[in-house]
Design an enzyme around this catalytic site. Structure first.
Site, PDB file in Angstrom:
ATOM      1  N   ARG A  18       0.801  -1.222   0.000  1.00 61.37           N
ATOM      2  CA  ARG A  18       0.000   0.000   0.000  1.00 61.37           C
ATOM      3  C   ARG A  18       0.833   1.272   0.000  1.00 61.37           C
ATOM      4  NH1 ARG A  18      -5.382  -0.133   1.948  1.00 61.37           N
ATOM      5  NH2 ARG A  18      -5.261   2.141   1.783  1.00 61.37           N
ATOM      6  N   HIS A  69      15.959 -10.415   4.674  1.00 66.45           N
ATOM      7  CA  HIS A  69      16.524 -10.920   3.422  1.00 66.45           C
ATOM      8  C   HIS A  69      16.223  -9.908   2.326  1.00 66.45           C
ATOM      9  CE1 HIS A  69      17.362 -14.696   0.787  1.00 66.45           C
ATOM     10  NE2 HIS A  69      17.619 -13.594   0.111  1.00 66.45           N
ATOM     11  N   HIS A  99      10.303  -6.454  -0.613  1.00 68.44           N
ATOM     12  CA  HIS A  99       9.900  -6.506   0.799  1.00 68.44           C
ATOM     13  C   HIS A  99      10.881  -5.659   1.605  1.00 68.44           C
ATOM     14  CE1 HIS A  99      12.669  -9.856   0.349  1.00 68.44           C
ATOM     15  NE2 HIS A  99      11.765 -10.617  -0.217  1.00 68.44           N
ATOM     16  N   GLU A 129      20.327 -12.055   5.418  1.00 66.50           N
ATOM     17  CA  GLU A 129      20.449 -13.119   4.433  1.00 66.50           C
ATOM     18  C   GLU A 129      20.506 -12.528   3.040  1.00 66.50           C
ATOM     19  OE1 GLU A 129      17.642 -16.485   6.633  1.00 66.50           O
ATOM     20  OE2 GLU A 129      16.916 -15.438   4.849  1.00 66.50           O
ATOM     21  N   THR A 134      11.232 -17.212  -3.350  1.00 65.97           N
ATOM     22  CA  THR A 134      11.835 -17.471  -2.049  1.00 65.97           C
ATOM     23  C   THR A 134      13.030 -18.382  -2.275  1.00 65.97           C
ATOM     24  OG1 THR A 134      11.401 -18.233   0.217  1.00 65.97           O
ATOM     25  CG2 THR A 134      10.381 -19.501  -1.560  1.00 65.97           C
ATOM     26  N   HIS A 150      13.402 -22.523   6.825  1.00 69.09           N
ATOM     27  CA  HIS A 150      12.539 -22.597   5.655  1.00 69.09           C
ATOM     28  C   HIS A 150      11.405 -23.578   5.910  1.00 69.09           C
ATOM     29  CE1 HIS A 150      11.208 -22.137   1.505  1.00 69.09           C
ATOM     30  NE2 HIS A 150      12.082 -21.155   1.399  1.00 69.09           N
ATOM     31  N   ASP A 151      10.200 -23.050   6.036  1.00 69.72           N
ATOM     32  CA  ASP A 151       8.974 -23.816   6.241  1.00 69.72           C
ATOM     33  C   ASP A 151       8.898 -24.519   7.598  1.00 69.72           C
ATOM     34  OD1 ASP A 151       8.054 -22.971   3.816  1.00 69.72           O
ATOM     35  OD2 ASP A 151       8.486 -24.829   2.753  1.00 69.72           O
ATOM     36  N   GLY A 175       9.956 -17.021   9.362  1.00 70.52           N
ATOM     37  CA  GLY A 175       9.251 -15.808   9.000  1.00 70.52           C
ATOM     38  C   GLY A 175       7.843 -16.056   8.512  1.00 70.52           C
TER      39      GLY A 175
END
Length: 238
Positions: free
Chosen positions: A18, A43, A50, A70, A100, A190-191, A213
Site C-alpha cells: 500500500r 533478506h 519486501h 540473508e 523465495t 525454511h517452512d 518468518g
C-alpha cells in the site's frame, strides 16, 4: 536452548503493498524482540519487494538482539553488509527473480568465491553462515570455505514431516552430525512451523538457531504476534 530469529520480510510485504509505513517494520522488529525473540532476520533482494536496504540500516541502529542479514552476495549486498556489520550474514544462492530461497549452495563448485566472501565478512567480525541442502559433502565444503555455521534448508523436511517424521529428519540429522564433526555451528530455516519445529530440535538438539518468518507471520494473523512468538519459543524449550 536453540535461538529463535524472526524473519520480518512478510511484514514489509504488507507495508509495500500500500505504500507508506503501515505496518512499521522497525516497530514490529522491536516488538518482536520485546516479545522474546532472540534475533531478527531480514533478506533484502535487489528488487526491494519486501525489506529494503534502508530498512536494514534503520534496524541496525535500534536492534538489541542478534541481527541476521540473508542474501546472495552480489556487489550491492556485500557493500550493505560491510556497511551495517550485523551479528551474522547468511549467504543464500537465490536468483534475483526467486520468489523465495529454493536451494542451498554447491559449496564445492563455488569454493573459491565463497572463501573470498567469507574472508571479507569475517575480517569485520561478522559471523558467516552458508545456506546448504542436507548433504554431508556440502557441509564439508562450507567448512572449507571458512564459514562459521551452516544453515540447513529445511523445506524438504517440512514437506515430508506429516507423512513420516523419522524419514523426513534423517538426512538433516546426518548433515547436522557432519557439521558438528567439522566444527561448524548449526542453523536451520525454511517452512519450519508450530507443527514440525519441536521434533526438529528434539532430534537435533545442538541446533544453534532457527530462522522463521512466513509461517510465524501467518500464525500471528490468527493468534496475535506476541502470543505467536511465545508459542514458537516454547517449541524450542527442552
Amino acid at each position: 536452548m536453540t535461538k529463535l530469529s524472526v524473519n520480518i520480510n512478510k511484514i514489509a510485504v504488507v507495508r509495500n503493498s500500500r505504500g507508506g509505513n503501515r505496518p512499521d517494520v522497525v516497530r514490529a522488529a522491536l516488538d518482536i524482540e520485546r516479545f522474546g525473540a532472540d534475533g531478527i532476520t531480514v533478506h533484502p533482494r535487489p528488487d526491494a519487494r519486501h525489506i529494503r536496504y534502508d530498512d536494514v540500516r534503520a534496524l541496525k541502529r535500534v536492534l538489541a538482539t542478534e541481527f541476521n542479514i540473508e542474501g546472495n552476495p552480489i556487489d550491492s549486498f556485500v557493500a550493505l553488509v560491510e556497511e551495517v556489520r550485523p551479528t551474522q550474514v547468511t549467504l543464500v544462492p537465490d536468483a534475483a527473480d526467486a520468489v523465495t530461497s529454493n536451494a542451498g549452495w554447491n559449496t564445492v563448485a563455488h569454493l573459491g568465491f565463497l572463501q573470498t566472501v567469507c574472508e571479507r565478512f569475517k575480517r569485520l567480525g561478522i559471523r558467516v553462515s552458508i545456506f546448504v541442502d542436507p548433504v554431508a559433502e556440502m557441509v564439508r565444503g562450507a567448512a572449507a570455505c571458512g564459514a562459521d555455521r551452516v544453515e540447513l534448508y529445511t523445506e524438504a523436511y517440512a514437506r515430508g514431516y506429516a507423512a513420516d517424521p523419522a524419514r523426513a529428519i534423517a538426512p538433516y540429522a546426518a548433515a547436522a552430525e557432519e557439521a558438528r564433526r567439522c566444527g561448524l555451528g548449526l542453523n536451520a530455516g525454511h517452512d519450519l512451523d508450530l507443527e514440525n519445529l519441536r521434533y526438529f530440535v528434539e532430534c537435533i538438539p545442538w541446533t544453534d538457531e532457527v530462522s522463521i518468518g512466513h509461517a510465524l507471520v501467518c500464525d500471528a494473523l490468527y493468534l496475535g504476534l506476541e502470543n505467536t512468538v511465545g508459542l514458537y519459543k516454547r517449541c524450542l524449550h527442552r
